[in-house]
Write an enzyme that holds these catalytic residues in place. Structure first.
Site, PDB file in Angstrom:
ATOM      1  N   ASP A  81       5.743   4.738   5.092  1.00 14.89           N
ATOM      2  CA  ASP A  81       6.588   3.782   5.820  1.00 14.89           C
ATOM      3  C   ASP A  81       6.613   2.406   5.131  1.00 14.89           C
ATOM      4  O   ASP A  81       7.221   1.461   5.645  1.00 14.89           O
ATOM      5  CB  ASP A  81       6.181   3.671   7.292  1.00 14.89           C
ATOM      6  CG  ASP A  81       4.774   3.157   7.493  1.00 14.89           C
ATOM      7  OD1 ASP A  81       3.874   3.539   6.718  1.00 14.89           O
ATOM      8  OD2 ASP A  81       4.561   2.348   8.417  1.00 14.89           O
ATOM      9  N   HIS A  82       5.972   2.313   3.963  1.00 17.11           N
ATOM     10  CA  HIS A  82       6.031   1.083   3.164  1.00 17.11           C
ATOM     11  C   HIS A  82       6.603   1.320   1.770  1.00 17.11           C
ATOM     12  O   HIS A  82       6.860   0.375   1.030  1.00 17.11           O
ATOM     13  CB  HIS A  82       4.635   0.455   3.057  1.00 17.11           C
ATOM     14  CG  HIS A  82       4.122  -0.004   4.386  1.00 17.11           C
ATOM     15  ND1 HIS A  82       4.073  -1.325   4.761  1.00 17.11           N
ATOM     16  CD2 HIS A  82       3.680   0.702   5.461  1.00 17.11           C
ATOM     17  CE1 HIS A  82       3.622  -1.406   6.004  1.00 17.11           C
ATOM     18  NE2 HIS A  82       3.372  -0.198   6.448  1.00 17.11           N
ATOM     19  N   HIS A 115       1.318   3.931   1.928  1.00 17.27           N
ATOM     20  CA  HIS A 115       1.848   4.653   3.095  1.00 17.27           C
ATOM     21  C   HIS A 115       3.379   4.774   3.024  1.00 17.27           C
ATOM     22  O   HIS A 115       4.068   3.810   2.714  1.00 17.27           O
ATOM     23  CB  HIS A 115       1.432   3.971   4.403  1.00 17.27           C
ATOM     24  CG  HIS A 115       0.007   4.245   4.778  1.00 17.27           C
ATOM     25  ND1 HIS A 115      -0.694   3.470   5.678  1.00 17.27           N
ATOM     26  CD2 HIS A 115      -0.848   5.222   4.371  1.00 17.27           C
ATOM     27  CE1 HIS A 115      -1.930   3.961   5.815  1.00 17.27           C
ATOM     28  NE2 HIS A 115      -2.047   5.014   5.036  1.00 17.27           N
ATOM     29  N   HIS A 170       0.848  -1.198   0.000  1.00 10.13           N
ATOM     30  CA  HIS A 170       0.000   0.000   0.000  1.00 10.13           C
ATOM     31  C   HIS A 170       0.882   1.246   0.000  1.00 10.13           C
ATOM     32  O   HIS A 170       2.090   1.147   0.169  1.00 10.13           O
ATOM     33  CB  HIS A 170      -1.001  -0.003   1.161  1.00 10.13           C
ATOM     34  CG  HIS A 170      -0.408   0.049   2.540  1.00 10.13           C
ATOM     35  ND1 HIS A 170       0.375  -0.955   3.064  1.00 10.13           N
ATOM     36  CD2 HIS A 170      -0.486   0.996   3.524  1.00 10.13           C
ATOM     37  CE1 HIS A 170       0.733  -0.639   4.298  1.00 10.13           C
ATOM     38  NE2 HIS A 170       0.232   0.550   4.608  1.00 10.13           N
ATOM     39  N   ASP A 184      -0.328  -3.991   6.159  1.00  6.11           N
ATOM     40  CA  ASP A 184      -0.947  -3.506   7.393  1.00  6.11           C
ATOM     41  C   ASP A 184      -2.416  -3.918   7.497  1.00  6.11           C
ATOM     42  O   ASP A 184      -3.239  -3.193   8.061  1.00  6.11           O
ATOM     43  CB  ASP A 184      -0.839  -1.980   7.474  1.00  6.11           C
ATOM     44  CG  ASP A 184       0.583  -1.512   7.754  1.00  6.11           C
ATOM     45  OD1 ASP A 184       1.476  -2.372   7.924  1.00  6.11           O
ATOM     46  OD2 ASP A 184       0.797  -0.282   7.786  1.00  6.11           O
ATOM     47  N   HIS A 210      -7.513  -0.678   5.288  1.00  8.58           N
ATOM     48  CA  HIS A 210      -6.444   0.143   5.888  1.00  8.58           C
ATOM     49  C   HIS A 210      -6.174   1.306   4.938  1.00  8.58           C
ATOM     50  O   HIS A 210      -6.136   2.464   5.346  1.00  8.58           O
ATOM     51  CB  HIS A 210      -5.201  -0.717   6.099  1.00  8.58           C
ATOM     52  CG  HIS A 210      -4.032   0.024   6.676  1.00  8.58           C
ATOM     53  ND1 HIS A 210      -4.010   0.468   7.976  1.00  8.58           N
ATOM     54  CD2 HIS A 210      -2.857   0.399   6.128  1.00  8.58           C
ATOM     55  CE1 HIS A 210      -2.853   1.091   8.194  1.00  8.58           C
ATOM     56  NE2 HIS A 210      -2.142   1.064   7.089  1.00  8.58           N
ATOM     57  N   HIS A 245       4.417  -4.783  10.552  1.00 10.28           N
ATOM     58  CA  HIS A 245       4.918  -4.162  11.795  1.00 10.28           C
ATOM     59  C   HIS A 245       5.063  -5.180  12.926  1.00 10.28           C
ATOM     60  O   HIS A 245       4.338  -6.170  12.978  1.00 10.28           O
ATOM     61  CB  HIS A 245       3.952  -3.071  12.295  1.00 10.28           C
ATOM     62  CG  HIS A 245       3.868  -1.864  11.415  1.00 10.28           C
ATOM     63  ND1 HIS A 245       4.640  -0.741  11.608  1.00 10.28           N
ATOM     64  CD2 HIS A 245       3.089  -1.594  10.339  1.00 10.28           C
ATOM     65  CE1 HIS A 245       4.348   0.170  10.692  1.00 10.28           C
ATOM     66  NE2 HIS A 245       3.399  -0.324   9.910  1.00 10.28           N
TER      67      HIS A 245
HETATM   68 ZN   LIG Z   1      -0.004   1.552   6.595  1.00 12.82          ZN
END
Ligand SMILES: [Zn+2]
Length: 252
Positions: A70-71, A68, A66, A142, A123, A180
């Protein structure tokens, strides 16, 4: 080369966690025969490139679940360093270049393995999973965590509940790789939600010990989640939605 005793077939892929940022995992999927290595959800470029070269591997592919940051934050840095093509859902184009856009039912070759893409929105609207059917593993980003599930930023409880049911319907041995290290906090909430669940109490103790030793608690398995994940075990959407909003404000 490792022989899977139970099935007697060759296991071709090695999977390694690269812990980055506060609690993110970038997963490296390596094929020892072909020398290919894929990175799933590289938050950052350099620690991932370092982890790959420390093993004498070659990074040949990037996969995102996805958009985001942090990905996806390492996509561009990796692409310009080693030229690895990026496979991602369409929405990742908001933040990154994407070489191949994928969605439900698409088939991708990852480190020479045949992988099918699932749409599992909630998400984020365009969240996907990568399911390695022959290797019995799925990368869910996530969406599902050990004993937990992702927050609903761009979707509904109905969508997320059906994602939980879909993942939980896979064979029990399938390993689930999550984005995570949330396992301990999730276990505490899960025990609060299901105080009578003995498997859960046992798992909380196990996870506590692993974390005290600084160890990675993932992957989890479909069988373990069926026994200990309250979001999977919820018997209807209403129950799921109630748990999800309780978890949002839960302090362990
Ligand atoms: Zn995420």
């Amino acid at each position: 080369m490792v022989v899977d005793a139970e099935h007697g077939r060759m296991v071709m892929l090695e999977v390694v966690a690269v812990p980055v940022l506060t609690d993110n995992y970038v997963w490296l999927i390596h094929n020892g025969e072909s020398g290919e290595t894929a990175a799933v959800d590289p938050s950052v470029a350099e620690p991932v490139l370092d982890a790959v070269s420390a093993r004498g591997w070659r990074l040949t592919q990037v996969l995102n679940t996805h958009w985001h940051p942090d990905h996806t934050g390492g996509n561009d840095g990796i692409k310009s360093a080693v030229g690895a093509p990026i496979t991602a859902p369409a929405e990742a184009q908001r933040v990154s270049q994407v070489d191949r856009i994928v969605a439900e039912g698409d088939r991708v070759s990852v480190a020479a393995a045949d992988v099918v893409v699932w749409d599992i929105p909630a998400h984020t609207a365009g969240h996907i999973a990568y399911y390695f059917e022959d290797e019995e593993m799925i990368f869910v980003g996530d969406t599902m965590f050990a004993m937990g599930c992702g927050r609903l930023f761009e979707g509904t409880a109905e969508q997320m509940y059906s994602n939980m049911q879909r993942i939980a319907s896979l064979p029990g041995d399938v390993r689930i790789y999550c984005g995570h290290e949330y396992t301990l906090a999730n276990a505490r909430f899960a025990v609060h939600a299901e105080p009578q669940n003995a498997a859960l109490a046992h798992r909380l103790a196990e996870v506590k010990e692993l974390r005290e030793q600084g160890k990675v608690t993932l992957p989890t398995t479909v069988a373990e989640e069926r026994e200990t994940n309250p979001f999977v075990r919820a018997t209807n959407v209403q129950e799921f939605a109630r748990l999800r909003s309780e978890k949002d404000s839960f302090r362990s």
